[in-house]
Design an enzyme around this catalytic site. Structure first.
Site, PDB file in Angstrom:
ATOM      1  N   CYS A 118      -4.355  -0.452  -2.492  1.00 16.91           N
ATOM      2  CA  CYS A 118      -4.703   0.959  -2.615  1.00 16.91           C
ATOM      3  C   CYS A 118      -5.038   1.267  -4.066  1.00 16.91           C
ATOM      4  O   CYS A 118      -4.767   0.469  -4.956  1.00 16.91           O
ATOM      5  CB  CYS A 118      -3.576   1.853  -2.098  1.00 16.91           C
ATOM      6  SG  CYS A 118      -1.983   1.581  -2.866  1.00 16.91           S
TER       7      CYS A 118
ATOM      8  N   CYS B 233       0.868  -1.173   0.000  1.00 17.82           N
ATOM      9  CA  CYS B 233       0.000   0.000   0.000  1.00 17.82           C
ATOM     10  C   CYS B 233       0.908   1.228   0.000  1.00 17.82           C
ATOM     11  O   CYS B 233       2.130   1.102   0.052  1.00 17.82           O
ATOM     12  CB  CYS B 233      -0.911  -0.034   1.222  1.00 17.82           C
ATOM     13  SG  CYS B 233      -2.357   1.022   1.072  1.00 17.82           S
TER      14      CYS B 233
ATOM     15  N   CYS C 197       0.322   3.980  -5.169  1.00 15.82           N
ATOM     16  CA  CYS C 197       0.375   2.574  -4.789  1.00 15.82           C
ATOM     17  C   CYS C 197       1.571   1.940  -5.484  1.00 15.82           C
ATOM     18  O   CYS C 197       1.727   2.059  -6.699  1.00 15.82           O
ATOM     19  CB  CYS C 197      -0.915   1.862  -5.179  1.00 15.82           C
ATOM     20  SG  CYS C 197      -1.125   0.290  -4.335  1.00 15.82           S
TER      21      CYS C 197
END
Length: 150
Positions: free
Chosen positions: A83, A7, A90
């Protein structure tokens, strides 16, 4: 099997996913080594700790880290990004591996109810993924997204 959750900041979604995946792997007897990382090192958000504690999962001892701080960072069987690649930084994982992507909304700055919604969706996805891995399968992105309920 080694699984990495990526993430942006490794401060909320990836931390919650890591905890869920470890929990479900233990509960189902699946040999799964799980790590999480981000593009930027920050801190694990208090809201993530709080909502995970509500379901009995303790994020104490979790810390934000970059990919280079993860053991053997270029040797994962599966990399899951959580994400939104279009709206956030990301990270991309450059090594050869199986990759899956399911975008979860960033609950930062939102009420705890949004944190709980993301937590529960990550929990559903994690359970489905671990059950699939136990059967020797890695489901496609669409199946993972459907399992999350988002």
């Amino acid at each position: 099997m080694r699984l990495l959750v990526l993430c942006t900041h490794n401060s909320a979604r990836s931390q919650m996913a890591e905890a869920w995946l470890k929990h479900h792997a233990r509960a189902l007897g699946v040999d799964l080594e799980v790590h999480s990382a981000g593009t930027e090192k920050t801190y694990v958000k208090e809201e993530a700790k709080r909502v995970m504690a509500e379901v009995g999962l303790d994020l104490t001892g979790h810390f934000s880290k970059t990919l280079l701080e993860v053991p053997d960072p270029w040797n994962f069987d599966l990399v899951l990004t959580v994400c939104d690649q279009a709206k956030e930084a990301c990270p991309a994982y450059p090594a050869e591996t199986q990759k899956r992507h399911v975008s979860f909304p960033d609950p930062t700055g939102r009420p705890l109810e949004e944190w709980r919604r993301v937590r529960d969706a990550l929990g559903r996805l994690s359970l489905y993924l671990v059950e699939s891995l136990k059967k020797g399968q890695i489901p496609p992105d669409e199946a993972l997204k459907e399992a999350s309920g988002l």
